[in-house]
Design an enzyme around this catalytic site. Structure first.
Site, short mmCIF file in Angstrom:
data_model
loop_
_atom_site.label_atom_id
_atom_site.label_comp_id
_atom_site.label_asym_id
_atom_site.label_seq_id
_atom_site.Cartn_x
_atom_site.Cartn_y
_atom_site.Cartn_z
N HIS A 239 0.88 -1.17 0.00
CA HIS A 239 0.00 0.00 0.00
C HIS A 239 0.91 1.21 0.00
O HIS A 239 1.86 1.28 0.78
CB HIS A 239 -0.89 -0.02 1.25
N ARG A 261 -6.24 9.74 -1.70
CA ARG A 261 -5.71 10.04 -3.04
C ARG A 261 -6.86 10.08 -4.04
O ARG A 261 -6.86 10.91 -4.96
CB ARG A 261 -4.67 8.99 -3.45
#
Ligand code: FAD
Length: 573
Positions: A239, A261
């Site tokens: 991640h 994001r």
């Protein structure tokens, strides 16, 4: 040896994440008269990663989206290595499962003003399809599942650790599982007509990692020791944004979720420059593998933050907005002394998920009759890269299917006699460290974490992988010689750590061998010496097994059962 306490049950479920709990509910629904036992290393409803799910659950619900589109995103995200029948089962059954979660189990997911379920953007997807409850979706799912399991009189063995899969006397099927009652330190044999492996994989052998501490790849190690095949083990997902909270805190490595994001958060290097555009036109919304590698490149190029990562910036989206949309993440950062709404927060890629796992079929059967598998212990669903939001869909979809399959299977089965030689040998092996003087287990753990991070991490080379092979062999041998001393068995963390390490080292070796075998770069697996993906039409997957104490590896062709590379199942309108 005195007789070992034995429990008989129809269905034994190992693990109480989304896969385990769904399996229990569906098996019970299929036949309420079955004796079902959930045995779990942690506490039911409190352990594993499903509870930690933040971002949410991918499912094609909204107008304009379709299961075909979800399927193509999954296949393309998986770089054409997915088992397509499994991927199709995932996207198709996810629709049914999310309705079940809402309407039958009582989960409340966030909604739009018009009453439809809100679905947010997640990286690598062509449609906003991630269903969520704020940014702490897993707590909602697991709490509702656990309540329903409690309400149904399903047997619970908490703080019971599965140690070994035990074959039947004739060796043709699975007859039971050797467990350790962690509270008392006593071994318990559970005989079952069907067993579900749902211990949730989890790459906790890496220096920075996200999964819960109870996970040490036990299911994968047991499957290897039982002679079963694991596929795609080189595919470890990093991640991109684990929190860098400094050394000596378990908060380091924990995920700052992808939705940040997706919502427009920026990544900045140590010079406070936005850099993702130099690597991918999708900027911060590129897939996890690309973002992780890009961050790694910035760090290696000397553009790291003071603690060796990069920054995430959210303040340009408005502090109040960020606080409202990402309450859990804002609080998580605040707990470590950071202000996500106004300031830059340091992040680093962190080992998150194993795409690889036990080879299984879409009805959750495996090559060993009586053994079923679901969730993160399995391989093939995600290929080379899991889309964020497809993990909890995977565990709940296949957990439910496994429950139904097991209930149907046990209807025609009797309990088998266990191979007691296997039981005795395993007890002997697991008791051995209690009979040797204690050594520095912590040092072995640290060396394992460094080795996997540096040599089998985000970027790999033949040299780094061969180095890892050598180090892992030494660590296995040192651990074998090392004991924990004649300590009390009850609640013995040290003894548990020894067992955790034994499994983690074996599975790390499987990851390393698969990474050596894959001489191209796909998804999460990046070889600096073989940066090209290779021919998609000739895609193969790696299959690793343990034979006479040695890991052996094969490359097997991927079957394009529904769609070939370069084609799509989407119909143009
Ligand atoms: C921080 C974090 C955030 C995530 N966010 C998302 C997200 O937003 N969306 C998404 O799709 N996925 C997400 N994931 C991934 C997702 O959590 C997993 O893919 C999925 O929940 C795994 O479910 P599972 O049932 O296979 O395993 P788990 O939920 O991990 O459960 C494993 C169970 O097995 C038990 N166990 C382990 N070893 C043994 C043993 N030896 N004997 C008996 N029991 C054992 C554990 O105690 C636990 O109960 C996230 C993961 C993490 C770590």
């Amino acid at each position: 040896m005195s007789a070992i306490p034995t429990i008989n049950t129809d269905i034994l479920i190992l693990g109480s994440g989304g896969a385990g709990l769904f399996a229990a509910l569906h098996a019970h629904q299929e036949n309420p008269n079955l004796d079902i036992t959930i045995a779990v290393k942690g506490l039911l409803g409190k352990s594993g990663c499903t509870r930690m799910v933040q971002g949410g659950y991918n499912v094609a619900l909204a107008e304009g989206d379709s299961v075909e589109r979800h399927f193509m995103d999954t296949i393309e995200g998986g770089k054409w290595l997915c088992d397509q029948d499994l991927a199709w089962t995932l996207v198709n059954t996810a629709v049914e499962r999310i309705h079940e979660l809402e309407n039958e189990l009582g989960c409340f997911f966030d909604r739009n003003p018009d009453g439809t379920v809100h679905q947010k953007a997640f990286a690598g997807q062509t449609f906003d399809r991630t269903v969520h409850k704020g940014d702490l979706t897993g707590i909602e799912i697991i709490n509702r599942l656990a309540e329903q399991v409690w309400a149904r009189g399903i047997n619970r063995l908490e703080e019971h650790r599965a140690i070994e899969l035990i074959h039947s006397k004739d060796g043709k099927s699975l007859a039971g599982v050797l467990m350790l009652n962690m509270q008392t330190g006593q071994f318990v044999l559970i005989r079952a007509k069907a067993v579900l492996l749902a211990t949730g994989g989890g790459p906790t052998m890496y220096k920075y990692h996200t999964p819960s501490g109870d996970k040490s790849c036990d299911g994968l190690a047991m499957a290897l020791r039982a002679g079963l095949v694991l596929r795609d083990m080189e595919m470890v997902q990093f991640h991109p944004t684990g929190l860098l909270a400094g050394p000596g805190t378990r908060m380091t490595g924990t995920v700052i979720e992808e939705g940040l994001r997706g919502a427009g958060g920026y990544l900045l290097n140590g010079n406070q420059e936005r850099f993702m555009g130099n690597y991918d036109p999708r900027n911060e919304r590129a897939t996890r593998d690309i973002v992780s590698r890009s961050i790694n490149s910035e760090i290696r190029a000397g553009r790291a933050t003071p603690n060796g990562g990069v920054y995430i910036q959210m303040s340009h989206l408005g502090p109040e907005n960020v606080r409202k949309l990402f309450k859990g993440m804002v609080e998580r950062c605040a707990d470590s002394g950071f202000d996500l709404t106004n300031d830059l927060v340091e992040v680093v890629p962190t080992a998150h998920y194993m795409m690889g796992g036990l080879v299984f079929n879409k009805d959750c059967t495996t090559d060993l009759p009586g053994l079923f598998a679901a969730g993160e212990d399995t391989g093939g669903v995600h290929g080379a890269n899991r889309l964020g939001g497809n993990g909890v869909a995977n565990s709940t979809v296949f957990g439910g299917i496994a429950g139904e399959s097991m209930a149907r299977w046990v209807a025609s089965q009797q309990l088998s006699e266990c191979n007691m030689d296997e039981v005795v040998a395993s007890i002997h092996e697991h008791e051995a460290p209690l009979k040797k003087s204690s050594g520095d287990i912590e040092a072995i753990r640290d060396e394992l974490a460094e080795c996997m991070w540096n040599d089998v991490g985000i970027s790999r080379t033949r040299d780094s992988l061969f180095h890892a092979r050598q180090i892992l062999k030494q660590l296995a041998s040192r651990l074998n010689q090392m004991g924990v001393g004649d300590i009390q068995r009850e609640y013995s963390n040290t003894w548990q750590d020894w067992m955790n390490l034994q499994n983690l080292i074996l599975v790390s070796q499987a990851v390393t061998e698969a990474a050596i075998a894959r001489e191209n770069s796909r998804g999460a697996h990046y070889r600096e010496d073989f940066p090209e993906p290779g021919s998609l039409e000739d895609s193969h997957y790696t299959a690793v097994r343990l034979k006479q104490g040695e890991l052996s590896i094969e490359n097997l062709p991927v079957q394009f059962s529904l769609v070939k590379p370069g084609e799509t199942i989407l119909v143009e309108v």
